[in-house]
Design a protein around this motif. Structure first.
Motif, PDB file in Angstrom:
ATOM      1  N   ALA A   4       0.857  -1.181   0.000  1.00  0.00           N
ATOM      2  CA  ALA A   4       0.000   0.000   0.000  1.00  0.00           C
ATOM      3  C   ALA A   4       0.893   1.231   0.000  1.00  0.00           C
ATOM      4  N   TYR A   5       0.356   2.332  -0.516  1.00  0.00           N
ATOM      5  CA  TYR A   5       1.152   3.540  -0.659  1.00  0.00           C
ATOM      6  C   TYR A   5       0.311   4.772  -0.358  1.00  0.00           C
ATOM      7  N   ILE A   6       0.953   5.800   0.155  1.00  0.00           N
ATOM      8  CA  ILE A   6       0.380   7.143   0.219  1.00  0.00           C
ATOM      9  C   ILE A   6       1.038   7.952  -0.879  1.00  0.00           C
ATOM     10  N   ALA A   7       0.222   8.606  -1.699  1.00  0.00           N
ATOM     11  CA  ALA A   7       0.745   9.369  -2.827  1.00  0.00           C
ATOM     12  C   ALA A   7       0.017  10.706  -2.935  1.00  0.00           C
ATOM     13  N   PRO A   8       0.753  11.802  -3.120  1.00  0.00           N
ATOM     14  CA  PRO A   8       0.105  13.091  -3.368  1.00  0.00           C
ATOM     15  C   PRO A   8      -0.320  13.204  -4.822  1.00  0.00           C
ATOM     16  N   HIS A   9      -0.967  14.300  -5.165  1.00  0.00           N
ATOM     17  CA  HIS A   9      -1.489  14.405  -6.526  1.00  0.00           C
ATOM     18  C   HIS A   9      -1.378  15.822  -7.108  1.00  0.00           C
ATOM     19  N   PRO A  10      -0.222  16.485  -7.016  1.00  0.00           N
ATOM     20  CA  PRO A  10      -0.102  17.813  -7.621  1.00  0.00           C
ATOM     21  C   PRO A  10       0.032  17.725  -9.143  1.00  0.00           C
ATOM     22  N   PRO A  11      -0.917  18.251  -9.895  1.00  0.00           N
ATOM     23  CA  PRO A  11      -0.792  18.174 -11.365  1.00  0.00           C
ATOM     24  C   PRO A  11       0.515  18.775 -11.878  1.00  0.00           C
ATOM     25  N   ILE A  12       1.052  19.757 -11.158  1.00  0.00           N
ATOM     26  CA  ILE A  12       2.268  20.437 -11.605  1.00  0.00           C
ATOM     27  C   ILE A  12       3.472  19.498 -11.675  1.00  0.00           C
ATOM     28  N   ILE A  13       3.358  18.320 -11.065  1.00  0.00           N
ATOM     29  CA  ILE A  13       4.472  17.377 -11.069  1.00  0.00           C
ATOM     30  C   ILE A  13       4.623  16.677 -12.420  1.00  0.00           C
ATOM     31  N   ILE A  14       3.568  16.728 -13.247  1.00  0.00           N
ATOM     32  CA  ILE A  14       3.622  16.158 -14.592  1.00  0.00           C
ATOM     33  C   ILE A  14       4.317  17.162 -15.503  1.00  0.00           C
ATOM     34  N   PRO A  15       5.413  16.792 -16.168  1.00  0.00           N
ATOM     35  CA  PRO A  15       6.206  17.765 -16.934  1.00  0.00           C
ATOM     36  C   PRO A  15       5.407  18.569 -17.953  1.00  0.00           C
ATOM     37  N   ASP A  16       4.432  17.941 -18.624  1.00  0.00           N
ATOM     38  CA  ASP A  16       3.641  18.677 -19.617  1.00  0.00           C
ATOM     39  C   ASP A  16       2.848  19.807 -18.984  1.00  0.00           C
ATOM     40  N   ILE A  17       2.544  19.672 -17.701  1.00  0.00           N
ATOM     41  CA  ILE A  17       1.789  20.710 -16.989  1.00  0.00           C
ATOM     42  C   ILE A  17       2.734  21.638 -16.243  1.00  0.00           C
ATOM     43  N   GLY A  18       3.732  21.075 -15.576  1.00  0.00           N
ATOM     44  CA  GLY A  18       4.654  21.876 -14.779  1.00  0.00           C
ATOM     45  C   GLY A  18       5.585  22.752 -15.596  1.00  0.00           C
ATOM     46  N   ARG A  19       5.997  22.270 -16.780  1.00  0.00           N
ATOM     47  CA  ARG A  19       6.875  23.026 -17.678  1.00  0.00           C
ATOM     48  C   ARG A  19       8.084  23.601 -16.938  1.00  0.00           C
ATOM     49  N   GLY A  20       8.708  22.739 -16.177  1.00  0.00           N
ATOM     50  CA  GLY A  20       9.915  23.105 -15.448  1.00  0.00           C
ATOM     51  C   GLY A  20       9.689  23.311 -13.963  1.00  0.00           C
ATOM     52  N   GLU A  21       8.466  23.693 -13.557  1.00  0.00           N
ATOM     53  CA  GLU A  21       8.166  23.899 -12.144  1.00  0.00           C
ATOM     54  C   GLU A  21       8.216  22.587 -11.366  1.00  0.00           C
ATOM     55  N   GLU A  22       8.022  21.461 -12.056  1.00  0.00           N
ATOM     56  CA  GLU A  22       8.054  20.160 -11.385  1.00  0.00           C
ATOM     57  C   GLU A  22       9.423  19.864 -10.782  1.00  0.00           C
ATOM     58  N   LYS A  23      10.456  20.541 -11.258  1.00  0.00           N
ATOM     59  CA  LYS A  23      11.795  20.324 -10.720  1.00  0.00           C
ATOM     60  C   LYS A  23      11.906  20.778  -9.267  1.00  0.00           C
ATOM     61  N   LYS A  24      10.990  21.652  -8.839  1.00  0.00           N
ATOM     62  CA  LYS A  24      11.009  22.141  -7.459  1.00  0.00           C
ATOM     63  C   LYS A  24      10.512  21.088  -6.468  1.00  0.00           C
ATOM     64  N   ILE A  25       9.851  20.044  -6.994  1.00  0.00           N
ATOM     65  CA  ILE A  25       9.417  18.941  -6.132  1.00  0.00           C
ATOM     66  C   ILE A  25      10.035  17.633  -6.645  1.00  0.00           C
ATOM     67  N   ALA A  26      11.342  17.695  -6.867  1.00  0.00           N
ATOM     68  CA  ALA A  26      12.064  16.542  -7.420  1.00  0.00           C
ATOM     69  C   ALA A  26      12.048  15.354  -6.464  1.00  0.00           C
ATOM     70  N   SER A  27      12.042  15.602  -5.154  1.00  0.00           N
ATOM     71  CA  SER A  27      12.010  14.487  -4.201  1.00  0.00           C
ATOM     72  C   SER A  27      10.704  13.717  -4.304  1.00  0.00           C
ATOM     73  N   THR A  28       9.609  14.454  -4.501  1.00  0.00           N
ATOM     74  CA  THR A  28       8.311  13.796  -4.659  1.00  0.00           C
ATOM     75  C   THR A  28       8.281  12.989  -5.946  1.00  0.00           C
ATOM     76  N   SER A  29       8.794  13.563  -7.038  1.00  0.00           N
ATOM     77  CA  SER A  29       8.862  12.836  -8.317  1.00  0.00           C
ATOM     78  C   SER A  29       9.666  11.558  -8.181  1.00  0.00           C
ATOM     79  N   LYS A  30      10.820  11.661  -7.524  1.00  0.00           N
ATOM     80  CA  LYS A  30      11.680  10.488  -7.346  1.00  0.00           C
ATOM     81  C   LYS A  30      10.961   9.416  -6.540  1.00  0.00           C
ATOM     82  N   ALA A  31      10.264   9.820  -5.493  1.00  0.00           N
ATOM     83  CA  ALA A  31       9.559   8.852  -4.649  1.00  0.00           C
ATOM     84  C   ALA A  31       8.419   8.186  -5.406  1.00  0.00           C
ATOM     85  N   LEU A  32       7.674   8.965  -6.206  1.00  0.00           N
ATOM     86  CA  LEU A  32       6.582   8.378  -6.997  1.00  0.00           C
ATOM     87  C   LEU A  32       7.124   7.414  -8.048  1.00  0.00           C
TER      88      LEU A  32
END
Length: 468
Positions: A16-44
């Motif tokens: 089982a997992y706990i996962a957040p859901h910020p759309p900005i983490i998807i590169p097509d939506i974040g357009r570079g802003e997703e790099k600010k939550i790189a730890s979350t991306s790595k964990a997902l």
């Protein structure tokens, strides 16, 4: 904290997992802003790789952002579950999966049998589900989905639903993983989209502590006021997860936590090791027996059921945490649904219960429901410690409900009744003062469930052992 060697043991829930859901983490939506939550991306990405290795038949996901009902969970019945990120400017970014309708039907069947409130609705894939599945789908394509939106409900009910999911997963032998989707506090920064509230820091700190210590049942102890002021959207998902994992032994790990945009994002994993057996570790035996750690001079009767209920309330009011008790002396072993009712000067002061067990023992069920009856019955203000000398407790231990076809199968003194129509459910205990006919019992249960006597409904009966 549960820390054991992982083993392949035949449990059908594998992780089982706990996962957040910020759309900005998807590169097509974040357009570079997703790099600010790189730890979350790595964990997902880490949990997605693990899920690929598990190769589950079904992913069960609970979300806050699809269709929500007050007082009921919402279960997706669409044959194909699909959605896009159109609302975030990416209409071509879409996902779809087959619904595991067999599992869905069995969840609904279990809800009907127990009187648990639900709504069965065709739904699109919301962003609360889309974001975690976006990462998973990059690693795994062959899986079915069970898609559920939590309801606005008491914490004990959400935990009960988690235990229902566990029963269905194991009974249907469905190799599964579970995703609890939810963001943490939304008010971490004055520069964030939701402003700053000091409660946000406290809420997220509690989340991190609970995960690290593996004490998921303590999500139920988080104050509703704290959660509301923090502006979170994940607590109810975590409560369902708590009920689910209460049936298993597991190890846990917090993979990441960060909040650079003013919203807290936490990723955690829980590796399921075995069906939970009776624990005999010292920590779980902090009970009121004379040779244990805690004694309260609060006995009302010699009945151990009532004593445990009263001591549970008093302990919580004194220390703001639950009494730890696996198996109290004089209380039956095994699991069962439990109702705890409180009266003051002969008038009802609170009554909360579980139709099916949500904990691994009757003792634990009494503790949680006694505290809920004292503090979380929406009809009454919370009980104060100064009232306890005037509070009279009763404890009902429920048998498993059975469906009936006719009122002729009821007996107002012997059987309680559950009525169910769609997501609406009403329950009335047996042998209540002033309820002296089956007709009156049934009418009140229908009224409590908001069900018209003229519409179709299903009836269930159950017996209780009453301690008063």
């Amino acid at each position: 904290m549960r820390k054991k060697t992982l083993c392949s043991n035949g449990t059908n829930l594998r992780a089982a997992y706990i996962a957040p859901h910020p759309p900005i983490i998807i590169p097509d939506i974040g357009r570079g802003e997703e790099k600010k939550i790189a730890s979350t991306s790595k964990a997902l990405k880490t949990i997605s790789e693990e899920i690929r290795q598990i190769e589950p038949e079904t992913i069960i996901i609970i979300t806050p952002h699809s269709k929500m009902h007050r007082g009921a969970v919402t279960i997706n019945t669409a044959k194909i579950i699909e959605g896009s990120m159109r609302q975030f400017g990416c209409p071509d970014l879409n996902l779809s999966a087959n619904n595991n309708t067999d599992i869905v039907k069995n969840i609904i069947k279990k809800c009907k049998k127990t009187g648990f409130p639900y709504a069965a609705v065709d739904m699109s894939l919301d962003h609360g589900s889309f974001v975690p599945l976006y990462f998973i789908a990059s690693e795994l394509s062959n899986f079915s989905l069970v898609h559920i939106n939590y309801g606005i409900m008491l914490s004990a009910m959400l935990e009960e639903f988690g235990s229902i999911l566990s029963e269905v997963i194991e009974e249907k032998k469905c190799k599964s993983v579970f995703i609890a989707s939810g963001d943490l506090s939304h008010r971490l920064l004055s520069t964030g989209p939701y402003g700053f509230a000091p409660e946000s820091l406290k809420f997220d700190k509690e989340f991190v502590r609970i995960i690290k210590e593996g004490r998921l049942s303590e999500f139920a102890e988080i104050s509703p006021v704290l959660a509301e002021r923090a502006g979170e959207c994940g607590l109810n998902s975590f409560l369902v997860l708590s009920g689910l994992l209460s049936c298993y032994e597991y190890s846990q790990e917090l993979l990441s936590y960060e909040g650079p945009f003013g919203v807290g994002y936490g990723v955690a994993r829980f590796k399921v090791e075995s069906i939970r057996q009776e624990e005999d570790d010292e920590e779980s035996e902090e009970v009121f027996n004379g040779n244990k750690k805690f004694i309260l001079p609060d006995s009302q009767t010699k009945d151990p059921y009532i004593d445990l209920a009263r001591k549970s309330i008093t302990y919580y009011l004194k220390y703001n945490k639950f009494l730890k008790c696996k198996n109290a002396d004089g209380i039956q072993s095994g699991k069962a649904g439990v109702f705890v009712c409180l009266k003051k000067e002969g008038t009802l002061r609170g009554c909360i219960g579980t139709i099916l067990p949500t904990k691994s023992s009757v003792s634990e069920e009494i503790i949680k429901n006694a505290v809920s009856a004292a503090l979380h019955d929406p009809r009454f203000p919370p009980v104060d410690l100064s009232e306890m000398n005037e509070i009279v407790c009763s404890v009902d231990i429920l048998s498993e409900p059975e469906e009936i076809k006719s009122v002729a199968d009821l007996d107002v003194k012997r059987f309680g009744v559950i009525v169910s129509s769609g997501s609406r459910t009403g329950l009335l205990l047996p042998n209540l003062e002033g309820i002296d006919s089956v007709g009156m019992q049934l009418a009140i249960a229908l009224q409590k469930g908001g069900i018209s006597p003229e519409e179709p409904y299903t009836m269930y009966r159950f017996e209780v052992i009453r301690h008063e």
